[in-house]
Every structure is written in C-alpha cells, then in structure tokens.
Design a protein around this motif. Structure first.
Motif, PDB file in Angstrom:
ATOM      1  N   GLY A 185       8.029   8.992  -3.103  1.00 51.01           N
ATOM      2  CA  GLY A 185       7.981   9.738  -4.467  1.00 51.01           C
ATOM      3  C   GLY A 185       9.215  10.710  -4.477  1.00 51.01           C
ATOM      4  N   SER A 186       9.286  11.361  -5.582  1.00 52.39           N
ATOM      5  CA  SER A 186      10.060  12.299  -6.046  1.00 52.39           C
ATOM      6  C   SER A 186      10.362  13.412  -5.030  1.00 52.39           C
ATOM      7  N   ASP A 187       9.201  13.642  -4.544  1.00 53.79           N
ATOM      8  CA  ASP A 187       8.996  14.829  -3.579  1.00 53.79           C
ATOM      9  C   ASP A 187       9.508  14.661  -2.093  1.00 53.79           C
ATOM     10  N   GLY A 188       9.852  13.128  -1.876  1.00 50.69           N
ATOM     11  CA  GLY A 188      10.444  12.905  -0.462  1.00 50.69           C
ATOM     12  C   GLY A 188       9.405  12.437   0.382  1.00 50.69           C
ATOM     13  N   CYS A 189       7.885  12.526  -0.175  1.00 48.58           N
ATOM     14  CA  CYS A 189       6.911  12.105   0.561  1.00 48.58           C
ATOM     15  C   CYS A 189       6.904  10.433   0.271  1.00 48.58           C
ATOM     16  N   GLN A 190       6.025   9.893   1.354  1.00 49.07           N
ATOM     17  CA  GLN A 190       5.780   8.412   1.079  1.00 49.07           C
ATOM     18  C   GLN A 190       4.595   8.498   0.054  1.00 49.07           C
ATOM     19  N   MET A 191       4.583   7.376  -0.951  1.00 48.35           N
ATOM     20  CA  MET A 191       4.243   7.187  -2.263  1.00 48.35           C
ATOM     21  C   MET A 191       2.521   7.673  -2.190  1.00 48.35           C
ATOM     22  N   THR A 192       1.935   8.094  -3.051  1.00 47.90           N
ATOM     23  CA  THR A 192       0.626   8.774  -2.968  1.00 47.90           C
ATOM     24  C   THR A 192      -0.141   7.335  -3.200  1.00 47.90           C
ATOM     25  N   GLU A 193      -1.539   7.352  -3.055  1.00 43.38           N
ATOM     26  CA  GLU A 193      -2.235   6.272  -3.046  1.00 43.38           C
ATOM     27  C   GLU A 193      -2.501   5.900  -4.712  1.00 43.38           C
ATOM     28  N   ASN A 194      -2.609   6.860  -5.389  1.00 47.83           N
ATOM     29  CA  ASN A 194      -2.502   6.545  -6.848  1.00 47.83           C
ATOM     30  C   ASN A 194      -1.220   5.733  -7.440  1.00 47.83           C
ATOM     31  N   ALA A 195      -0.164   6.480  -6.868  1.00 53.50           N
ATOM     32  CA  ALA A 195       0.734   5.740  -7.552  1.00 53.50           C
ATOM     33  C   ALA A 195       1.117   4.267  -6.933  1.00 53.50           C
ATOM     34  N   ASP A 220      -1.190   2.253  -5.990  1.00 51.62           N
ATOM     35  CA  ASP A 220      -2.216   1.389  -7.104  1.00 51.62           C
ATOM     36  C   ASP A 220      -1.559   0.749  -8.159  1.00 51.62           C
ATOM     37  N   ALA A 221      -0.831   1.844  -8.731  1.00 51.20           N
ATOM     38  CA  ALA A 221      -0.178   1.455 -10.095  1.00 51.20           C
ATOM     39  C   ALA A 221       0.821   0.372 -10.011  1.00 51.20           C
ATOM     40  N   VAL A 222       1.862   0.640  -8.856  1.00 55.02           N
ATOM     41  CA  VAL A 222       2.682  -0.105  -8.444  1.00 55.02           C
ATOM     42  C   VAL A 222       2.193  -1.584  -8.158  1.00 55.02           C
ATOM     43  N   LEU A 223       1.217  -1.538  -7.445  1.00 51.21           N
ATOM     44  CA  LEU A 223       0.422  -2.877  -7.067  1.00 51.21           C
ATOM     45  C   LEU A 223       0.210  -3.694  -8.160  1.00 51.21           C
ATOM     46  N   LYS A 224      -0.416  -3.040  -9.206  1.00 52.09           N
ATOM     47  CA  LYS A 224      -1.029  -3.647 -10.507  1.00 52.09           C
ATOM     48  C   LYS A 224       0.336  -4.181 -11.126  1.00 52.09           C
ATOM     49  N   GLU A 225       1.374  -3.805 -11.181  1.00 49.34           N
ATOM     50  CA  GLU A 225       2.386  -4.192 -11.820  1.00 49.34           C
ATOM     51  C   GLU A 225       2.918  -5.467 -10.951  1.00 49.34           C
ATOM     52  N   GLY A 262       0.904  -1.294   0.047  1.00 48.09           N
ATOM     53  CA  GLY A 262       0.001  -0.022  -0.015  1.00 48.09           C
ATOM     54  C   GLY A 262       0.686   1.380  -0.187  1.00 48.09           C
ATOM     55  N   THR A 263       0.366   2.436   0.522  1.00 46.69           N
ATOM     56  CA  THR A 263       1.014   3.522   0.400  1.00 46.69           C
ATOM     57  C   THR A 263       2.306   3.504   1.536  1.00 46.69           C
ATOM     58  N   ALA A 264       2.179   2.797   2.502  1.00 46.33           N
ATOM     59  CA  ALA A 264       3.293   2.631   3.423  1.00 46.33           C
ATOM     60  C   ALA A 264       4.248   1.387   2.726  1.00 46.33           C
ATOM     61  N   GLY A 265       3.943   0.802   1.598  1.00 46.89           N
ATOM     62  CA  GLY A 265       4.818  -0.243   1.159  1.00 46.89           C
ATOM     63  C   GLY A 265       4.456  -1.391   1.655  1.00 46.89           C
ATOM     64  N   LEU A 266       5.516  -2.245   2.105  1.00 49.90           N
ATOM     65  CA  LEU A 266       5.418  -3.656   2.616  1.00 49.90           C
ATOM     66  C   LEU A 266       5.701  -3.587   3.858  1.00 49.90           C
ATOM     67  N   ARG A 267       5.050  -4.498   4.877  1.00 49.96           N
ATOM     68  CA  ARG A 267       5.634  -4.595   6.012  1.00 49.96           C
ATOM     69  C   ARG A 267       5.010  -6.033   6.649  1.00 49.96           C
ATOM     70  N   GLY A 268       5.867  -6.645   7.311  1.00 54.08           N
ATOM     71  CA  GLY A 268       5.406  -8.163   7.669  1.00 54.08           C
ATOM     72  C   GLY A 268       6.467  -8.933   8.201  1.00 54.08           C
ATOM     73  N   VAL A 269       6.439 -10.187   8.841  1.00 49.67           N
ATOM     74  CA  VAL A 269       7.161 -10.817   9.711  1.00 49.67           C
ATOM     75  C   VAL A 269       8.109 -11.402   8.532  1.00 49.67           C
ATOM     76  N   ILE A 270       9.574 -11.378   9.080  1.00 57.93           N
ATOM     77  CA  ILE A 270      10.437 -12.077   8.163  1.00 57.93           C
ATOM     78  C   ILE A 270      10.444 -13.461   8.179  1.00 57.93           C
ATOM     79  N   GLY A 271      10.598 -14.033   7.004  1.00 50.57           N
ATOM     80  CA  GLY A 271      10.480 -15.333   7.042  1.00 50.57           C
ATOM     81  C   GLY A 271      10.034 -16.016   5.474  1.00 50.57           C
ATOM     82  N   ALA A 272       9.802 -17.387   5.299  1.00 55.75           N
ATOM     83  CA  ALA A 272       9.536 -17.858   3.946  1.00 55.75           C
ATOM     84  C   ALA A 272       7.788 -17.805   3.537  1.00 55.75           C
ATOM     85  N   GLY A 273       7.615 -17.519   2.311  1.00 53.24           N
ATOM     86  CA  GLY A 273       6.192 -17.383   2.079  1.00 53.24           C
ATOM     87  C   GLY A 273       5.868 -16.174   1.300  1.00 53.24           C
TER      88      GLY A 273
END
Length: 569
Positions: free
Chosen positions: A156-166, A168-173, A45-56
């Motif tokens: 993003g290029s502005d130094g802010c965490q990625m916007t929701e639209n961006a 979503d576009a990354v998630l689609k990829e 999401g807009t905070a990227g990834l976060r989770g437990v370290i491990g397999a899967g």
C-alpha cells in the motif's frame, strides 16, 4: 471449464512465452500434472501471489502476472485519478520479466510507474513506495522459497503489505478478468520511451542507505573491534546494499562467498535459499572455518531476512531468529539507555509465535512490547498507529521469529540490510568486551530465564495437500487436546474465532482473525499450529521453558511428538 478444458485452451493459444507452450506439450495425457496446473487460480491474498513458475492458471507466468496487475490497476484507478506505482524485483527466475510485464500493464492503463533499474531488496521497495509518494508498490519475489517458485507482493501507499480489505477488492477485480485476454498490455520499451514508466533515480537508493545508517546505536564501534566476517547474499538482492552498509560502518574484513555472490535464480549451491536452515549456510560456514571468521551472515534472495552463525571454540553455532531478535532488542535497549538516546515511552513489536524473552527484556527496560499476528505487515501497522498519533519516534524495534528485523520507521517491512548492520555492530560491541554473541545469549538466559522456541514444517503439495491441511485444522478445532505431553492444556486460543478459552472461561482476542490455534500448558510451555500464508505447509511452533537445557530438551521432544500425534502427521 474443468481442468482438461482449460489445459486444451492454453495449449491451443498462441502464447507469447515459448517456455509455457513447451511445458504444456510435455504434460499431454498426464492428468495429475494437468490438474495441478489448472484445478484453481493461483491464490491472491495479502501476500499477493506465490507459486511455482510454469504454465497454467495455478502457476506464476506472464499471464497470471498480467491478470493480477490489471486487477490492481482497476482498483487503483477507482481510488485515484493519477495513480503511481513503484516496482522492484529480486534475482529469481523470470523476476525481471515479470516486473516489466507488470509495468507494461500499468502503463497500458495510464498508470505511472517508477521501477528500479536493477534488482533491489524488499525494504528498498517499501522505502521507494513511501519516498516517491506512490499509491502502491509491487515486489516480484518468492522470498526464501526453492528456485522453482516466484511471487508478486503488493504494498500500500504506507509501504506495508496490502491490507486484507484492499486485497479482497483487488481479488474481486482479478476474478472478473480472463487470465489469457483480460489485461491491457504495453511493451515495456514503449512505456519507457513514452515516459509513463521511468527508472527510480540513484538518489533514492542513496536515501535508503542513509536511513539504514541512521539506525546505528554505537557509531564507530565496528572500526575499533576489527570483526572478521563472512557474508553470503545467497545469489540474491542483498549483495550490493549490505556490503555498502557494512563498508560505511567500518566493517572492513568482509569475505563474500564467491559461489553465492552474484544474482542467480537457480541457486546452484543452495537449493533452499532460506537462512533459517543450516543447509543454506553450508558454503558460508566452509569459508568461515577457512578464514577463522568471528561471524558468518547470510541474507535471503529478496534480502528481508538474515541468518547468522557465531564462532564458538573451533566451530560455529547457528542462532535462531528468536535468539537474534532477543539479543538485538536487549542490545538496543541497553545501549540507548546508557547513551541517553532512548525515546520517551518506547515501543517494541513482535509476533505471537516469537520468543517470550521479548516481554521480559521489555519489562526490564520499561519498553512497551506489543504482540501481533504473524506477518511483518502487522508490525508495520503498529508503526503506522504510532505515526498517526504523532510519535513515530517511539518505535524502537520490531522482529519476528522467522529472521526478520527492523529498527527505524523509514520502511514498513522487515529489512535484512539494517538487520545485518545492527548484528555486525552488536557483535563488534560484545567483542570489545571479550564476549561472543553466544556468550551474550547465555547472559540473557542468566538474567531472564531459559526458554527455547522451535518450528517444525509439514509440507502438503498440490490440490490434495490443501484438503489435508484444511481437514487437519478443522479436526483440531472440533477436538482440542485436553493435555499435551502429560501437561494439562490450560488455555486454547482460536484466532480465527477471536476467542481464548482458559479453564472453561472464554474471552475475546483483540487481533484480526487468522487461522491459528494456540495451546498454553500448565508448566508455562505453549504450542501453536497454523497453516503458512505463503507456502503449502502447516507450521508447528513450540515455546518451551525449564530450569536447564536438559529439562528443556526433554520437554521439547515430548511436546513435539505428542502434538504431531494429535495432528496426525
């Protein structure tokens, strides 16, 4: 594939990280363990990834990192002919590995990478992204989560965490890629040797520090006050930059907690490296009592949050993020007004879950206070709006209740380096006047009235936990309480529906949609419920007003008990 099929596929693969294969073999035949690792993809999401370290595919590992980075690469290549990405990382387990893996994927896609030579804080990543004119930034961190977690924030290029639209576009990829085979890869050493990956020069670090130092309100005050400090970086990235800045402003008497000085992602003396909680400050408080320090401060592993304890009599009082935010805001306003350095039409930004004192302080000094959703990127967006209007200097201060502060526009995320500096400067200024920060807080209450905020967290782990949280929020929306603790609910604000209903009359909320419910009571108190955006828990925020602390304590206890009953926890 179902979770068992995915498990068998991973088990049969020739995984490059032997830790993953060993883990998969250890859970064979344990369906609940397998389900938790494979029932979903780790959410991006807009905070990227976060989770437990491990397999899967529901864990942080080199494959989920590669897949996310390939998705980001696809997005960037569609936006720019020659993208450039900055990367930083903190002290967490495998953070250095994950940052190099991300660099290797970007390099394999022909994307230039600038990476810090050693661990650096979140604000240093935000700064480098802007300073080096990058198209994006990546910070490998899980902030203040327990040691078993890691994460991957995208900027993003502005130094802010990625916007929701961006995002979503990354998630689609990302969703179009196979987790084990979908990413292009290149060895970090080869990418470094080719020049497509390079280390960020030390001059960039120097410029970051210079920008922090430029935010001093009363230069020289620390040298005169002689404040006695204890500092803990909680085994994270704050050790070098915070100590460097404190030395530069003349804070000479700084004792560092030895067990928590050096980077260590296992956090051996601090299982929850979160400066919001007392347990994280335990070692620092022990040392503060031994040395008689005036102030103890601790920064979290990625050094974007700072918590403090203040000497009061023979012991120490912990101040909340709301306390410190209000104190800093008042200190900056008072001193900049007295010193003649207050900008014209100043603006401060805080969040909807932060203290009501902010509005009162702003009114007293003629500062416009803007309230935004939880998440520092929304504060960063307000700075960007001021900048686009040609007046970034109007931004005076920003903070959120979760111990994040920012003065200046050189970064677009919370910064515990500048936060630590300003807290020490403020404490020194008050010490010269014979006051502690507890005295200063009590003075704020006398001037503006007493209000207190608190946060309760309710943890819900795993697949079942996600369903419980979703059901809880749905139930609250379908059956909003008519009263809480004997007080009528006068307004219900649903930020997901962008509607506030007060006394039966609905009005729009002019903020981005967010899964947040707010209840305003007839006596001026409020309760806010929202799922965390980065952790498997629901948060309950209470804002309580009263004539004295006894009344506030009674109201807070009654409200907390009743809201928990309504939530069913």
């Amino acid at each position: 594939m179902n979770h068992n099929e995915l498990y068998e596929r991973w088990l049969a693969a020739s995984l490059e990280d032997p830790d993953l294969t060993a883990e998969l073999r250890s859970i064979k035949g344990r369906d609940a363990e397998i389900l938790d690792r494979f029932y979903r993809d780790l959410a991006f999401g807009t905070a990227g990834l976060r989770g437990v370290i491990g397999a899967g595919n529901n864990r942080m590992n080199i494959y989920t990192i590669r897949r996310a980075t390939q998705g980001l690469a696809n997005y960037l290549l569609a936006q720019s002919e020659e993208p450039h990405v900055a990367i930083s990382y903190d002290s967490r387990i495998k953070s250095d590995l994950f940052s190099r893996e991300a660099a290797g994927v970007l390099a394999a896609n022909g994307i230039r990478v600038s990476i810090y030579r050693e661990l650096m804080p979140v604000p240093a990543l935000s700064f480098a992204t802007r300073e080096l004119r990058c198209d994006a930034g990546i910070m490998v961190t899980a902030s203040h989560n327990p040691a078993k977690y890691n994460g991957y924030k995208v900027y993003g290029s502005d130094g802010c965490q990625m916007t929701e639209n961006a995002a979503d576009a990354v998630l689609k990829e990302i969703n179009s890629l196979d987790v084990l085979t979908g990413a292009k890869t290149m060895k970090f050493e080869d990418a470094l040797a080719s020049g497509i990956v390079s280390y960020i020069p030390e001059e960039v670090v120097d410029r970051f520090i210079d920008n922090v130092l430029a935010q001093q309100v009363n230069p020289g005050v620390c040298e005169k006050a002689g404040l006695k400090l204890v500092y803990s970086p909680l085994n994270g990235a704050g050790n070098k930059p915070v100590r460097r800045v404190l030395a530069a402003i003349g804070a000479r008497d700084v004792t560092v907690v030895p067990e928590q000085e050096h980077p260590d992602g296992s956090f051996p003396t601090c299982p929850f490296p979160n400066p919001e909680i007392k347990e994280a400050l335990a070692k620092g408080l022990e040392l503060a009592r031994e040395t008689g320090a005036d102030l103890m401060l601790a920064t979290d592993p990625d050094c974007d949050r700072v918590g403090i304890a203040v000497k009061e009599g023979e012991d120490y009082t912990l101040l909340t993020g709301n306390h410190v935010g209000a104190l800093l805001f008042d200190y900056i306003c008072r001193c900049r007004t007295e010193n003649g350095t207050m900008p014209r039409d100043p603006v401060a930004v805080t969040t909807i879950v932060s203290t009501k004192l902010t509005q009162m302080i702003g009114k007293a000094y003629g500062v416009e206070v803007r309230s935004v959703l939880t998440g520092f990127k929304y504060i960063g967006e307000q700075i960007a709006l001021l900048e686009s209007a040609g007046h970034p200097e109007r931004f005076l201060f920003g903070f959120e209740e979760s111990y994040g502060y920012l003065s200046g526009t050189y970064v677009r995320d919370k910064d515990a380096v500048v936060g630590s500096m300003l807290i020490v400067e403020m404490a020194s200024w008050y010490k010269q006047r014979g006051m502690s920060l507890v005295d200063a807080l009590n003075d704020l209450y006398k001037r503006f009235g007493i209000c207190r905020e608190s946060v309760s967290n309710f943890q819900f782990e795993g697949a079942e936990g996600m369903k419980i949280m979703a059901g809880m929020m749905e139930k609250l929306r379908e059956n909003p309480p008519a009263e809480i603790a004997g007080q009528k609910v006068t307004c219900v604000s649903d930020y997901e529906k962008s509607t506030s209903t007060c006394e039966g009359k609905a009005s729009p909320i002019d903020l981005p949609k967010s899964n947040v419910l707010e209840y305003a009571l007839a006596d001026g108190c409020t309760a806010i419920v929202r799922p965390s955006g980065t952790e498997p828990k629901i948060k309950l925020y209470l804002s309580v007003v009263g004539r004295d602390m006894a009344e506030i304590d009674a109201r807070a206890a009654a409200m907390g008990a009743d809201v928990k009953r309504i939530m069913g926890v």
